[in-house]
Scaffold this motif. Structure first.
Motif, PDB file in Angstrom:
ATOM      1  N   MET A  45       0.511  -0.772   0.185  1.00 48.06           N
ATOM      2  CA  MET A  45      -0.001  -0.162  -0.420  1.00 48.06           C
ATOM      3  C   MET A  45       0.935   0.958  -0.286  1.00 48.06           C
ATOM      4  O   MET A  45       1.081   1.868   0.513  1.00 48.06           O
ATOM      5  CB  MET A  45      -0.628   0.232   1.193  1.00 48.06           C
ATOM      6  N   LYS A  46       2.114   1.125  -0.544  1.00 47.85           N
ATOM      7  CA  LYS A  46       2.151   2.302  -0.956  1.00 47.85           C
ATOM      8  C   LYS A  46       1.732   4.063  -1.270  1.00 47.85           C
ATOM      9  O   LYS A  46       1.793   3.404  -2.699  1.00 47.85           O
ATOM     10  CB  LYS A  46       4.210   2.267  -2.577  1.00 47.85           C
ATOM     11  N   ASP A  47       2.337   5.026  -0.893  1.00 54.76           N
ATOM     12  CA  ASP A  47       1.177   5.993  -1.229  1.00 54.76           C
ATOM     13  C   ASP A  47       1.763   6.933  -2.289  1.00 54.76           C
ATOM     14  O   ASP A  47       3.085   8.038  -1.310  1.00 54.76           O
ATOM     15  CB  ASP A  47       0.773   6.942   0.717  1.00 54.76           C
ATOM     16  N   PHE A  48       1.676   7.101  -3.457  1.00 49.83           N
ATOM     17  CA  PHE A  48       1.997   7.659  -4.424  1.00 49.83           C
ATOM     18  C   PHE A  48       1.499   8.780  -4.565  1.00 49.83           C
ATOM     19  O   PHE A  48       1.915   9.544  -5.393  1.00 49.83           O
ATOM     20  CB  PHE A  48       2.891   7.107  -5.107  1.00 49.83           C
ATOM     21  N   PHE A 268       0.826   3.539 -13.710  1.00 51.51           N
ATOM     22  CA  PHE A 268      -0.097   3.986 -13.204  1.00 51.51           C
ATOM     23  C   PHE A 268      -0.185   5.410 -12.681  1.00 51.51           C
ATOM     24  O   PHE A 268       0.799   6.302 -11.906  1.00 51.51           O
ATOM     25  CB  PHE A 268       0.339   3.412 -11.373  1.00 51.51           C
ATOM     26  N   VAL A 269      -1.204   5.428 -12.703  1.00 52.03           N
ATOM     27  CA  VAL A 269      -2.148   7.324 -12.603  1.00 52.03           C
ATOM     28  C   VAL A 269      -2.853   6.733 -11.124  1.00 52.03           C
ATOM     29  O   VAL A 269      -4.015   6.755 -11.107  1.00 52.03           O
ATOM     30  CB  VAL A 269      -2.761   8.095 -12.871  1.00 52.03           C
ATOM     31  N   TYR A 295      -2.698  -3.884  -6.785  1.00 49.28           N
ATOM     32  CA  TYR A 295      -2.952  -4.714  -6.099  1.00 49.28           C
ATOM     33  C   TYR A 295      -2.692  -4.482  -4.351  1.00 49.28           C
ATOM     34  O   TYR A 295      -2.425  -3.767  -3.618  1.00 49.28           O
ATOM     35  CB  TYR A 295      -3.817  -5.620  -6.458  1.00 49.28           C
ATOM     36  N   LYS A 296      -1.317  -5.074  -4.859  1.00 49.56           N
ATOM     37  CA  LYS A 296      -0.311  -5.927  -3.678  1.00 49.56           C
ATOM     38  C   LYS A 296       0.342  -4.635  -3.472  1.00 49.56           C
ATOM     39  O   LYS A 296       0.999  -4.481  -2.532  1.00 49.56           O
ATOM     40  CB  LYS A 296       0.835  -7.176  -4.214  1.00 49.56           C
ATOM     41  N   GLU A 297       0.981  -3.608  -4.516  1.00 53.55           N
ATOM     42  CA  GLU A 297       2.553  -2.814  -4.036  1.00 53.55           C
ATOM     43  C   GLU A 297       1.602  -1.152  -4.010  1.00 53.55           C
ATOM     44  O   GLU A 297       2.527  -0.331  -3.366  1.00 53.55           O
ATOM     45  CB  GLU A 297       3.506  -2.270  -5.245  1.00 53.55           C
ATOM     46  N   LEU A 298       0.442  -0.609  -4.301  1.00 57.41           N
ATOM     47  CA  LEU A 298       0.190   1.003  -4.476  1.00 57.41           C
ATOM     48  C   LEU A 298      -1.065   0.967  -3.574  1.00 57.41           C
ATOM     49  O   LEU A 298      -1.654   0.191  -3.146  1.00 57.41           O
ATOM     50  CB  LEU A 298      -0.240   0.686  -6.116  1.00 57.41           C
ATOM     51  N   LYS A 299      -1.092   2.350  -2.996  1.00 59.61           N
ATOM     52  CA  LYS A 299      -2.246   2.632  -2.543  1.00 59.61           C
ATOM     53  C   LYS A 299      -2.886   3.369  -3.294  1.00 59.61           C
ATOM     54  O   LYS A 299      -2.229   4.228  -4.081  1.00 59.61           O
ATOM     55  CB  LYS A 299      -1.898   3.206  -1.015  1.00 59.61           C
ATOM     56  N   ASP A 303      -9.186   2.318  -3.356  1.00 58.51           N
ATOM     57  CA  ASP A 303      -8.904   0.682  -2.798  1.00 58.51           C
ATOM     58  C   ASP A 303      -9.668   0.510  -4.857  1.00 58.51           C
ATOM     59  O   ASP A 303     -10.119  -0.801  -4.536  1.00 58.51           O
ATOM     60  CB  ASP A 303      -9.359   0.158  -2.217  1.00 58.51           C
ATOM     61  N   GLN A 304     -10.258   1.300  -5.670  1.00 57.72           N
ATOM     62  CA  GLN A 304     -10.743   0.882  -6.664  1.00 57.72           C
ATOM     63  C   GLN A 304      -9.960   1.216  -7.948  1.00 57.72           C
ATOM     64  O   GLN A 304      -9.045   2.123  -7.721  1.00 57.72           O
ATOM     65  CB  GLN A 304     -11.771   2.027  -7.231  1.00 57.72           C
ATOM     66  N   MET A 305      -9.644   0.348  -8.115  1.00 66.08           N
ATOM     67  CA  MET A 305      -8.521   0.197  -9.694  1.00 66.08           C
ATOM     68  C   MET A 305      -9.812   1.064 -10.907  1.00 66.08           C
ATOM     69  O   MET A 305     -10.940  -0.020 -11.456  1.00 66.08           O
ATOM     70  CB  MET A 305      -9.274  -1.345 -10.182  1.00 66.08           C
ATOM     71  N   TYR A 306      -9.467   2.403 -11.020  1.00 71.96           N
ATOM     72  CA  TYR A 306     -11.044   2.620 -12.027  1.00 71.96           C
ATOM     73  C   TYR A 306     -11.202   2.839 -13.402  1.00 71.96           C
ATOM     74  O   TYR A 306     -11.567   2.373 -14.178  1.00 71.96           O
ATOM     75  CB  TYR A 306     -10.807   4.248 -11.620  1.00 71.96           C
ATOM     76  N   GLY A 307      -9.876   2.885 -14.211  1.00 69.90           N
ATOM     77  CA  GLY A 307      -9.294   2.934 -15.684  1.00 69.90           C
ATOM     78  C   GLY A 307      -8.326   2.395 -16.154  1.00 69.90           C
ATOM     79  O   GLY A 307      -7.279   2.056 -15.309  1.00 69.90           O
ATOM     80  N   ILE A 308      -8.651   2.170 -17.097  1.00 67.80           N
ATOM     81  CA  ILE A 308      -7.820   1.799 -17.976  1.00 67.80           C
ATOM     82  C   ILE A 308      -7.370   1.831 -19.516  1.00 67.80           C
ATOM     83  O   ILE A 308      -8.534   2.159 -20.025  1.00 67.80           O
ATOM     84  CB  ILE A 308      -7.106   0.023 -18.546  1.00 67.80           C
ATOM     85  N   TYR A 309      -6.036   2.189 -20.209  1.00 62.66           N
ATOM     86  CA  TYR A 309      -5.822   2.682 -21.927  1.00 62.66           C
ATOM     87  C   TYR A 309      -4.457   1.637 -21.487  1.00 62.66           C
ATOM     88  O   TYR A 309      -3.782   2.026 -21.085  1.00 62.66           O
ATOM     89  CB  TYR A 309      -5.667   4.150 -21.460  1.00 62.66           C
ATOM     90  N   GLY A 310      -4.869   0.962 -23.047  1.00 63.75           N
ATOM     91  CA  GLY A 310      -3.710   1.001 -23.951  1.00 63.75           C
ATOM     92  C   GLY A 310      -3.857  -0.144 -24.578  1.00 63.75           C
ATOM     93  O   GLY A 310      -5.385  -0.906 -24.311  1.00 63.75           O
TER      94      GLY A 310
END
Length: 384
Positions: A45-48, A268-269, A295-299, A303-310
């Motif tokens: 849960m790294k806060d970036f 990731f954004v 999911y494992k690394e980022l906060k 806690d929602q995977m909102y979007g994807i492009y590409g």
């Protein structure tokens, strides 16, 4: 009941129980109950940080124009593991024919023209290369709106054909953004021809642009950056998370890729009040690995995977293997809210996603994109 009828009844019953058990196992595999039997995961849960929004402009998702021509070249040269610099594709054509190419011999023909005379260089290499008119390229403009309202633009990848990318850059005003310094950073997802070989077109307008690559780039790729006329900073990212700015990072994956390429980085954004947006080149690391690492690394917000492009690299040549259905089903776990997938995702995959009810962003089918089923060339998508 006769003995024969009794045997048929017992055999039918056994078969029914067996098939029922298998069906239940299949349903169970994709159900939340499966998690009860899995070990607890420790998330870092790294806060970036976070940004207000991100808009992606599809400069070009069309890496090549004819699948059969590309596959013919690959089969004719010896298969998917052949070194990409040996195919004799532009800009490394030496006039000796398929599978007899050479980085050094190809560059000797055009190096004196780079980066200022890219159009002339393309005409030279076109006459020496295999299927030069089939080359296209992948590139995207990523525009970040920071929490204070400032905006920042990044270029993701730079395509393949000098001619096609020059047309696309002018169409979207990328040439002017580079010249003015609005775009000062190029993030290269990986070394593949269709994402990287158009580099001199970028350097024509901004030779001192900052370039970020994965450490897996081969010597030819690193030399191509120099030979193309790069005068700026070259940043080499290692495996794992790498910071770009608050709310934006890349993640590098070590993975062998076809045509002798190694490693890919994706972006990731974290969009405030929305969640995580994932931006890919090809996603050779696999969409499940990609999502799972976030999911494992980022906060990220909610806690929602909102979007994807590409590109999601599932059926890039529009063939289909039954195992791909597992990916179509398995991706539901991540509950993406906006899916603007294109490029090597494959038309068949996008159509299956749509039938399964995924939130697919459709396009306008302009600039040689063949369908409205996905976000095409010149289309935009905004997250947040």
């Amino acid at each position: 009941m006769t003995n024969e009828a009794r045997r048929d009844f017992i055999k039918g019953g056994a078969a029914g129980i067996g098939l029922g058990a298998l069906a239940s196992m299949g349903i169970f595999s994709y159900s939340p109950a499966r998690a009860l039997f899995m070990p607890d995961e420790v998330r870092k849960m790294k806060d970036f940080g976070a940004i207000k929004s991100v808009e992606v402009t599809n400069i070009s998702e069309t890496s090549w124009f004819d699948n059969s021509a590309l596959m013919g070249d690959i089969k004719g040269a010896g298969g998917l593991l052949v070194d990409q610099y040996l195919f004799n594709w532009p800009p490394f054509g030496n006039g000796k024919g398929l599978a007899k190419g050479s980085y050094k011999e190809g560059m000797e023909k055009i190096k004196h023209l780079l980066p200022d005379k890219v159009d002339e260089a393309w005409e030279v290499t076109k006459a020496l290369s295999v299927n030069p008119d089939n080359a296209g390229g992948y590139a995207a403009l990523i525009e970040i709106e920071r929490l204070n309202g400032e905006k920042k633009k990044y270029l993701l990848d730079c395509g393949w054909s000098y001619k096609w990318m020059h047309e696309c850059f002018k169409r979207e005003g990328i040439d002017k953004m580079l010249s003015s310094g609005e775009i000062d950073t190029l993030i290269l997802s990986h070394e593949h021809f269709d994402h990287f070989w158009g580099l001199p077109v970028v350097l024509k307008y901004k030779p001192d642009i900052k370039i970020i690559i994965h450490e897996g780039f081969y010597p030819e790729g690193r030399q191509y950056i120099k030979d193309s006329g790069h005068k700026g900073e070259l940043v080499v990212f290692k495996k794992g998370r790498n910071e770009i700015e608050p709310g934006v990072c890349t993640f590098c994956y070590d993975c062998p890729i076809i045509s002798r390429v190694f490693g890919e980085q994706s972006i990731f954004v974290n969009v405030q009040d929305k969640g995580l947006v994932s931006i890919t080149g090809c996603c050779h690391q696999g969409i499940i690995t990609f999502s799972d690492s976030a999911y494992k690394e980022l906060k990220y917000d909610n806690d929602q995977m909102y979007g994807i492009y590409g590109g999601l690299h599932i059926s890039p040549f529009d063939d289909w293997d039954p195992k791909y259905d597992d990916l179509v089903i398995g991706l539901k776990k991540w509950d993406y809210q906006v899916m603007a997938c294109n490029h090597c995702t494959g038309l068949l995959t996008v159509q299956k996603f749509a039938r399964e009810g995924y939130p697919i962003v459709r396009g306008t089918a302009r600039f040689r994109t063949k369908t409205t089923d996905y976000l095409g060339n010149g289309d935009k998508v905004k997250f947040g």
